[in-house]
Design an enzyme around this catalytic site. Structure first.
Site, PDB file in Angstrom:
ATOM      1  N   LYS A  75       3.759  63.810  52.208  1.00  0.00           N
ATOM      2  CA  LYS A  75       3.855  62.385  52.543  1.00  0.00           C
ATOM      3  C   LYS A  75       4.932  62.148  53.585  1.00  0.00           C
ATOM      4  CE  LYS A  75       2.520  60.409  48.185  1.00  0.00           C
ATOM      5  NZ  LYS A  75       2.956  60.097  46.838  1.00  0.00           N
ATOM      6  N   GLN A 135       6.470  58.154  42.631  1.00  0.00           N
ATOM      7  CA  GLN A 135       5.583  59.290  42.360  1.00  0.00           C
ATOM      8  C   GLN A 135       5.364  59.422  40.850  1.00  0.00           C
ATOM      9  OE1 GLN A 135       4.039  61.244  44.716  1.00  0.00           O
ATOM     10  NE2 GLN A 135       3.006  62.212  42.988  1.00  0.00           N
ATOM     11  N   ASP A 165       0.685  51.411  46.478  1.00  0.00           N
ATOM     12  CA  ASP A 165      -0.200  52.219  45.639  1.00  0.00           C
ATOM     13  C   ASP A 165      -1.260  51.338  44.974  1.00  0.00           C
ATOM     14  OD1 ASP A 165      -0.270  54.904  45.442  1.00  0.00           O
ATOM     15  OD2 ASP A 165       1.151  55.080  43.778  1.00  0.00           O
TER      16      ASP A 165
END
Ligand code: NDP
Length: 298
Positions: A54, A98, A121
């Site tokens: 990422k 995460q 997200d």
């Protein structure tokens, strides 16, 4: 019929390029650099690899990356305090925590603490609810990255999806549920299957569009695929071969399914690369919304 391969790796590369161009325009015209903060708790090796990837792609897209690595025993209150700081930071347009988090931290509380405007997200109740309530047109909020990537591949492969019988295998908050909502929004007739579904083969055989997101290696057999179906395989199972090498396996028996399907995503190289590309896409769009701009059509 031998199915064509839906090349997610190539599509994701193109999407990242389009995002990078939009980022450059935003910088030039508005003096705004989209910023993504990634919070990693603990030292799970798979998460570390993913976060490194990422970070590299954020930089390549011309965005600002803010990585926060916290020890595995960090108190939940410290994670929530960091999220609050990132919510207040005008240089940060997207926040990604995460998952999975260590068991002493409630991921639901952490996700709920993220400002929905920065929830790239798409996992907050606010953004999940917006998806349920939205009826079409451009998305003006963040949608979970993996199902968004699947939808992009489907539209690229099929064009309009209206009227198609779609079956989603899996009902997780991360993949199955938002995938089903996106397909409803595209006027598909959607069935959501799960571990308690009766006669999964029969359900799959109805599908013009089959999205497999169960995480069960090669569970979906070739003769479950309707002739001419489009198959999106989200599943990833890591196996170790006798020679010790690792291999990724999807949920669909790929070679057998290719005999019936019109198009299918491979594993790896299908859905996988789309997830981070869509994270960049969501961060760009969040940055645009922060200055009152509508979504870039990319
Ligand atoms: P979850 O484990 O959260 O959900 C799996 C879903 O599949 C559940 O709804 C479960 O049903 C259903 N399921 C499990 N076994 C069966 C079965 N035998 N028959 C029918 N349904 C079944 O997984 P995720 O949604 O998070 O991920 C799914 C897969 O996608 C995993 O392999 C994951 O690694 C992969 N993935 C890939 C990504 C990518 O970037 N390519 C990103 C995210 C995930 P029930 O609800 O009844 O338990």
């Amino acid at each position: 019929m031998t199915a064509s391969i839906i090349d997610g790796k190539a599509y994701a590369a193109g999407l990242r390029e389009r995002v990078a161009r939009e980022v450059a325009t935003l910088k030039a015209e508005k003096g705004l650099t989209p910023g993504l903060a990634v919070v990693l708790v603990g030292d799970d090796p798979a998460s570390q690899v993913y976060v490194r990837s990422k970070t590299r792609q954020v930089t390549e897209a011309g965005m600002a990356g803010f990585d926060h690595k916290l020890p595995g025993d960090v108190p939940e209150a410290d994670v929530l305090a960091l999220v609050a700081r990132l919510n207040a930071d005008p240089a940060v347009h997207g926040i990604l925590v995460q998952l999975p988090l260590p068991s002493h931290i409630a991921s639901s509380r952490v996700i709920a603490a993220i400002d929905p405007a920065k929830d790239v997200d798409g996992l907050s109740a606010t953004n999940a609810g917006r998806l349920v309530q939205s009826t079409g047109g451009a998305l003006d909020f963040s949608v979970a990255c993996t199902p968004l990537g699947c939808l992009m591949l489907l539209k690229d492969s099929l064009g309009a999806l209206a009227g198609a019988d779609a079956v989603v295998v899996g009902r997780s908050v991360l993949v199955g549920k938002p995938m089903a909502q996106l397909l409803v929004r595209e006027d598909c007739t959607v069935t959501v299957a799960h571990s308690r579904s009766r006669d999964l083969p029969a359900l799959c055989r109805r599908a013009d569009i089959l999205v497999a997101a169960a995480g069960r290696a090669e569970m979906i057999k070739g003769d479950w695929i309707k002739p001419g179906a489009t198959v999106i395989d989200v599943g990833i199972t890591r196996i170790t071969k006798p020679d010790g090498k690792q291999r990724l396996i999807g949920d669909v028996e790929f070679e057998a399914a290719r005999m019936s399907a019109r198009a299918i995503t491979p594993v790896p190289g299908g859905v996988g690369p789309m997830t981070i590309a869509c994270l960049l896409h969501n961060t760009l769009q969040a940055a645009r919304r922060s200055v009152g701009l509508g979504p870039a059509a990319i």
